[in-house]
Design a protein around this motif. Structure first.
Motif, PDB file in Angstrom:
ATOM      1  N   LEU A 276      -7.855 -22.108   5.211  1.00  0.00           N
ATOM      2  CA  LEU A 276      -7.549 -20.687   5.322  1.00  0.00           C
ATOM      3  C   LEU A 276      -8.331 -20.045   6.457  1.00  0.00           C
TER       4      LEU A 276
ATOM      5  N   SER B  51      -8.704 -16.570   7.171  1.00  0.00           N
ATOM      6  CA  SER B  51      -9.403 -15.299   6.968  1.00  0.00           C
ATOM      7  C   SER B  51     -10.465 -15.393   5.884  1.00  0.00           C
TER       8      SER B  51
ATOM      9  N   GLU C 166      -9.167 -14.406   2.348  1.00  0.00           N
ATOM     10  CA  GLU C 166      -8.435 -15.453   1.635  1.00  0.00           C
ATOM     11  C   GLU C 166      -9.393 -16.509   1.092  1.00  0.00           C
ATOM     12  N   ARG C 167     -10.403 -16.845   1.870  1.00  0.00           N
ATOM     13  CA  ARG C 167     -11.382 -17.833   1.419  1.00  0.00           C
ATOM     14  C   ARG C 167     -12.142 -17.324   0.195  1.00  0.00           C
TER      15      ARG C 167
ATOM     16  N   GLN D 109     -11.158 -15.131  -1.974  1.00  0.00           N
ATOM     17  CA  GLN D 109     -10.250 -15.087  -3.113  1.00  0.00           C
ATOM     18  C   GLN D 109     -10.185 -16.439  -3.799  1.00  0.00           C
ATOM     19  N   GLN D 110     -10.213 -17.501  -3.024  1.00  0.00           N
ATOM     20  CA  GLN D 110     -10.225 -18.845  -3.594  1.00  0.00           C
ATOM     21  C   GLN D 110     -11.554 -19.130  -4.288  1.00  0.00           C
TER      22      GLN D 110
END
Length: 398
Positions: free
Chosen positions: A366, A368, A371-372, A374-375
């Motif tokens: 990923l 951004s 996004e990272r 969020q994971q």
């Protein structure tokens, strides 16, 4: 069009398979009857594999690359033995696809992320096998279309890793010569990724002569000025790492347990003991390799993979978890199996190491930070989230 590629069959036979993006030793299971694949169901062994290969070739010829990949998905979902060899089948699809279109960017998109991006690796291998010479600008520019701040490094890695495969084939599996061309890459991350592909290709060629890439190399040109290189030394389980320059050791030991397991017919405990003989400063990387190979031996089952890592002595288990977590992400470019794996070992000393490895893979997947993050939040426990964020390059929460 590189005509020498047209006769390459999408085939896979023998005793060694590729999984998690790497070569690992495993005795080939007898195909199960009644699995999917239409007319191939009633066949067994090499005949069944040849039948599947022919089916994939016909799909590629008649309906295109995306359909061939989707067909492999359906067959792999129906037949566990095909699933275990799916990376090899995908290599073959990619090799054959380049024979039909030299548009690497477009072909990469149709290949998709599945099976450790085997299709993409095959495309790059076929590209190099179509060349008459290799220059520094060509090496530097090949993967440039996949470099931008807005893109993740996932597809870029598959390209540069595939370059290591392709260069090794180009130089008739003279590994040191291929590594020297990987050195032409300006970026250190690119060089390391290329090294990894070169070591992987060297092992695959030595242990799996029926792998599609090995067959392509056998019928392709042989670059003049290269000499034979001994890929495996049965008396030394640390070879070829034991003769490599320091700059190649990390990439070499990331693959070395595949050599060990080939020599011992899959004895994980014996490979763990051999890793303990590696130089102290690189020993943990050998155990990371063990974790990666363990995921193949368990068909990527999280609990069974933990059990195999436990064949290593306790001080080295965190490194085994590290390699396993990365391999579980690499197989599908998704994180579910790796999160399940890390949850099992969360209360062990290697728990933070596992989540850090998962974070590093997320950083490659990923682009951004949002996004990272969020994971990583999926890790649950605050310490696990922080370990994941650390691996993903996200600043710690205040």
């Amino acid at each position: 069009m590189p005509t020498r590629l047209r006769s390459v069959a999408i085939v896979v036979t023998g005793l060694v398979l590729v999984a998690g993006g790497v070569a690992v030793t495993k005795i080939l299971a007898r195909p199960r009857s009644g699995a999917g694949g239409g007319e191939c169901n009633d066949r067994s062994g090499d005949d069944r594999q040849a039948c599947y290969s022919q089916l994939l070739s016909e799909r590629l010829d008649r309906r295109g690359l995306a359909d061939a990949v989707a067909t492999l998905d359906r067959i792999a979902n129906a037949d566990p033995d095909v699933a275990e060899h799916a990376h090899e089948y995908a290599h073959g699809i990619g090799i054959a696809a380049y024979g039909k279109s030299t548009d690497i960017v477009g072909t990469f998109a149709e290949c998709g992320d599945g099976y450790s991006s085997g299709c993409r690796h095959g495309v790059i291998q076929a590209y190099f096998e179509s060349r008459q010479q290799v220059t520094q600008p060509e090496v530097e520019g090949l993967c440039k279309p996949f470099k931008s701040s807005a893109q993740s490094r996932w597809v870029l890695f598959q390209c540069v890793h595939g370059m290591g495969h392709g260069l090794t084939m180009f130089y008739s599996h003279n590994l040191p010569r291929a590594l020297t061309d990987c050195d032409l890459l300006v970026d250190g991350w690119d060089r390391e990724s290329c090294y990894g592909g070169a070591f992987m290709e060297s092992i695959i060629n030595a242990t799996t002569p029926h792998h599609p890439a090995s067959q392509l190399a056998a019928q392709g040109h042989h670059h003049t000025g290269t000499s034979a290189f001994k890929a495996i030394e049965p008396s030394d389980p640390l070879y070829p790492c034991s003769i490599m320059a320091d700059r190649y050791l990390h990439a070499c030991y990331q693959m070395q347990t595949s050599v060990m397991l080939n020599l011992t017919k899959g004895d994980i405990g014996d490979a763990a003991r051999s890793c303990e003989r590696a130089p102290a400063h690189i020993r943990s990387v050998c155990f990371q390799s063990l974790g990666r190979d363990a995921t193949s031996y368990t068909a990527r089952d999280p609990q069974k993979t933990v059990d195999l890592c436990h064949k290593a002595r306790e001080p080295y288990r965190p490194a085994c978890y590290f390699g396993a977590a990365k391999a579980l992400v690499d197989w599908t470019a998704t994180t579910e199996s790796a999160f399940a794996f890390c949850k099992i070992v969360a209360n062990e000393s290697g728990g933070p190491t596992c989540y850090q490895a998962l974070g590093e893979e997320i950083a490659t997947l990923l682009a951004s930070a949002a996004e990272r993050d969020q994971q990583c939040v999926r890790a649950g426990e605050p310490w696990a989230v922080e370990a994941c964020r650390h691996g993903a390059g996200i600043p710690s929460s205040r």
